[in-house]
Design an enzyme around this catalytic site. Structure first.
Site, short mmCIF file in Angstrom:
data_model
loop_
_atom_site.label_atom_id
_atom_site.label_comp_id
_atom_site.label_asym_id
_atom_site.label_seq_id
_atom_site.Cartn_x
_atom_site.Cartn_y
_atom_site.Cartn_z
N SER A 1 0.82 -1.22 0.00
CA SER A 1 0.00 0.00 0.00
C SER A 1 0.86 1.27 0.00
O SER A 1 2.02 1.25 0.39
CB SER A 1 -0.90 0.02 1.24
OG SER A 1 -1.67 -1.16 1.32
N1 SAH Z 1 -0.92 -5.01 4.05
C1 SAH Z 1 -0.17 -5.23 2.82
C2 SAH Z 1 -0.93 -4.75 1.61
C3 SAH Z 1 -1.59 -5.90 0.98
S1 SAH Z 1 -2.61 -5.69 -0.42
C4 SAH Z 1 1.22 -4.66 2.90
O1 SAH Z 1 1.55 -4.00 3.90
O2 SAH Z 1 2.01 -4.92 1.98
C5 SAH Z 1 -3.96 -6.74 0.09
C6 SAH Z 1 -3.67 -8.20 0.25
O3 SAH Z 1 -4.88 -8.83 0.65
C7 SAH Z 1 -3.21 -8.93 -1.01
O4 SAH Z 1 -1.96 -9.52 -0.77
C8 SAH Z 1 -4.30 -9.99 -1.23
O5 SAH Z 1 -3.81 -11.22 -1.73
C9 SAH Z 1 -4.86 -10.16 0.18
N2 SAH Z 1 -6.21 -10.72 0.29
C10 SAH Z 1 -7.30 -10.51 -0.49
N3 SAH Z 1 -8.36 -11.21 -0.03
C11 SAH Z 1 -7.94 -11.88 1.08
C12 SAH Z 1 -8.57 -12.77 2.02
N4 SAH Z 1 -9.86 -13.13 1.92
N5 SAH Z 1 -7.82 -13.27 3.04
C13 SAH Z 1 -6.51 -12.94 3.17
N6 SAH Z 1 -5.86 -12.11 2.32
C14 SAH Z 1 -6.56 -11.57 1.29
#
Ligand code: SAH
Length: 210
Positions: free
Chosen positions: A58
């Site tokens: 993000s």
């Molecule tokens: N917090 C992260 C940003 C991640 S982007 C950071 O600091 O880098 C959002 C993430 O959510 C993605 O990696 C995606 O694969 C995950 N995601 C989407 N749906 C999900 C679910 N139901 N359970 C777990 N992860 C999920």
């Protein structure tokens, strides 16, 4: 911006970072350590960056706003849904230690990437699974942070908050009209709209269909 310190100074001056303990955590966690090699040169720019499997780390301003809204405290038990690179989890882990951070990621490749990035954090557990259902066996949580956008607020997550617990979650359509919501569990459930943002979709039982 050429260093993590310069990035943090930018987040303080744009008003997204305010709390002393949160600023210290952002200074301790170097964003470069959570970027893939091709994008390490852009680690200190205030923008989201591609990681693996079409997902993103993000934007720093968004991570700052979400962390400030969540107000994690030393000793808190935290659940993060959407581990991605592990950057947000590392920041939370610095703030709450010796409290614990559980973080769930649905894409196996990212679970491995995050585990490697978080190897020095003893108080973070990375779990492979569908985070839209929460993590009932470790509930209740003082804080829940969802870093992917849900179609609506999953009741099952509100149920897993402690009394006085806080949750930040983007809610809305896949690519547009998303609102970042702060939920505070008191006698009534308080819902505060923090404004428009864009996140990747939450995919799962209480998220969007694959
Ligand atoms: N917090 C992260 C940003 C991640 S982007 C950071 O600091 O880098 C959002 C993430 O959510 C993605 O990696 C995606 O694969 C995950 N995601 C989407 N749906 C999900 C679910 N139901 N359970 C777990 N992860 C999920």
């Amino acid at each position: 911006m050429n260093s993590n310190e310069e990035l943090v100074n930018h987040l303080v001056s744009n008003g997204s970072l305010k709390t002393k303990e949160i600023i210290s955590a952002f200074l301790k966690v170097d964003r470069k350590d959570f970027c893939v090699n091709e994008y390490k040169k852009l680690a200190y720019v205030d923008q989201p960056l591609p990681i693996l499997a079409g997902q993103t780390i993000s934007q720093p301003t968004t991570v700052a706003i979400m962390t400030e809204a969540l107000q994690p405290h030393k000793g808190d038990k935290v659940l993060e849904i959407g581990t991605g690179s592990g950057y947000q989890a590392a920041i939370l882990a610095e703030i709450v230690k010796p409290g614990k951070v559980y973080t769930i990621e649905r894409i196996k490749e990212l679970v491995e990437f995050a585990k490697k990035n978080l190897r020095n954090y003893k108080n973070v557990e990375v779990i492979h699974g569908d985070g839209s259902e929460g993590l009932k066996e470790k509930a209740p949580f003082d804080c829940i942070i969802v870093t992917a956008c849900a179609p609506k607020i999953p009741e099952v997550l509100v149920d897993q908050l402690s009394f006085g617990g806080r949750m930040v979650i983007p809610v809305g359509e896949k690519e547009h009209l998303q609102r970042l919501m702060l939920i505070i569990k008191k006698k009534n459930i308080e819902k505060i709209d923090l404004g428009p943002f864009v996140f990747v979709p939450l995919i799962g039982k209480y998220g969007f269909k694959e």
